[in-house]
Design an enzyme around this catalytic site. Structure first.
Site, PDB file in Angstrom:
ATOM      1  N   ALA A   1      22.597  54.524   3.667  1.00 29.38           N
ATOM      2  CA  ALA A   1      21.332  54.229   4.357  1.00 29.38           C
ATOM      3  C   ALA A   1      21.612  53.370   5.580  1.00 29.38           C
ATOM      4  O   ALA A   1      22.747  52.926   5.786  1.00 29.38           O
ATOM      5  CB  ALA A   1      20.390  53.520   3.397  1.00 29.38           C
ATOM      6  N   CYS A   2      20.595  53.093   6.366  1.00 28.82           N
ATOM      7  CA  CYS A   2      20.705  52.282   7.577  1.00 28.82           C
ATOM      8  C   CYS A   2      21.416  50.967   7.285  1.00 28.82           C
ATOM      9  O   CYS A   2      21.079  50.313   6.312  1.00 28.82           O
ATOM     10  CB  CYS A   2      19.313  51.992   8.134  1.00 28.82           C
ATOM     11  SG  CYS A   2      19.265  50.861   9.511  1.00 28.82           S
TER      12      CYS A   2
END
Lengths: 83, 183
Positions: free
Chosen positions: A21-22
């Site tokens: 994820a980010c």
């Protein structure tokens, strides 16, 4: 680029960042861009929604040409040409 | 001949002014990290990593409560006085022991967040610090806070670009940065 054009594109390097994820996909892209020559095409696979907005911004800053996205069932393919 | 000299002098003055201008707004991010809450350290690290991925120079200034995040759980420092020892026991020993600013629930909150982070494929704080080091993100530790909390350099984490300094260094760095944050 149109969807049809993107579907027919030959990429020089595919970066699979679907497992993170980010800011994982961005870091993966930064790491991988060094392995691509100027003018070559890199494809990033991401399952993170934010990446669709973030990668074009990253390209803008790094002066790479963002070519567009292709939606798959559970992830997105993002295309760019290295500056 | 004299005209030439005068011209040269003026060019030199201009050069100095230009380099000063160039240095005043560098593509650089400075963050004063003061909070020691897990969520806030996470925010600081995610923003820093995104900036580093954008080739922005990143300089972090850790002060006060945030120092807990930089303690190495495997290290200890002998020869501390009573108050320093007490602080050492009371404060979280390392980034894995931090509490949340909200919904901490006596340690249940951080456990849940860590579980969710893993489930959502978010990097752990440990992985973030490792990446930060690889990307050349600089961490400066406030020397004064070290003394205040009674921490010693021997008990801090191994990090490639770790240095100790005062507030002046932060102000100087921040003054050259196009982005300055306080977390």
């Amino acid at each position: 680029m149109t969807t049809e054009e993107l579907k027919g594109i030959t990429t020089n390097l595919i970066v699979d960042a679907r497992g993170t994820a980010c800011p994982g996909p961005l870091l993966a892209a930064k790491k991988a861009i060094g392995d691509v020559e100027s003018g070559e095409i890199m494809e990033i696979l991401s399952a993170d929604e934010g990446t669709k907005v973030d990668i074009p911004r990253w390209c803008e800053k790094m002066e790479h040409e963002f070519l567009g996205t292709l939606e798959e069932d559970s992830y997105t393919r993002l295309f760019l040409r290295k500056a | 001949m004299e005209d030439n000299q005068e011209l040269q002098q003026q060019i030199d003055i201009l050069k100095k002014k230009i380099s000063k201008l160039e240095n005043s707004r560098k593509d650089q991010l400075s963050i004063a990290v003061v909070s020691g809450d897990m969520d806030k350290i996470l925010a600081a690290m995610v923003i820093s990593l995104a900036a580093a991925a954008m080739d922005t120079q990143v300089k972090l200034f850790f002060s006060f409560w945030s120092l807990s995040a930089l303690r190495d759980k495997k290290k200890s420092a002998p020869g501390k006085d009573f108050i320093s020892k007490m602080f050492g026991i009371m404060l979280p020993k390392g980034k894995d022991k931090l509490s949340l600013s909200n919904m901490n629930m006596a340690g249940m909150g951080p456990m849940m967040i860590k579980y969710l982070m893993k489930k959502q494929n978010v990097m752990s704080l440990g992985e973030m610090f490792k990446s930060a080091g690889e990307l050349g993100i600089e961490i400066a530790i406030c020397e004064m806070s070290m003394g205040l909390m009674g921490f010693k350099k021997e008990e801090m984490i191994d990090y490639p670009k770790l240095r100790y300094c005062g507030a002046t260094t932060f102000v100087a760095d921040a003054g050259q940065s196009s982005i300055q944050l306080f977390i």
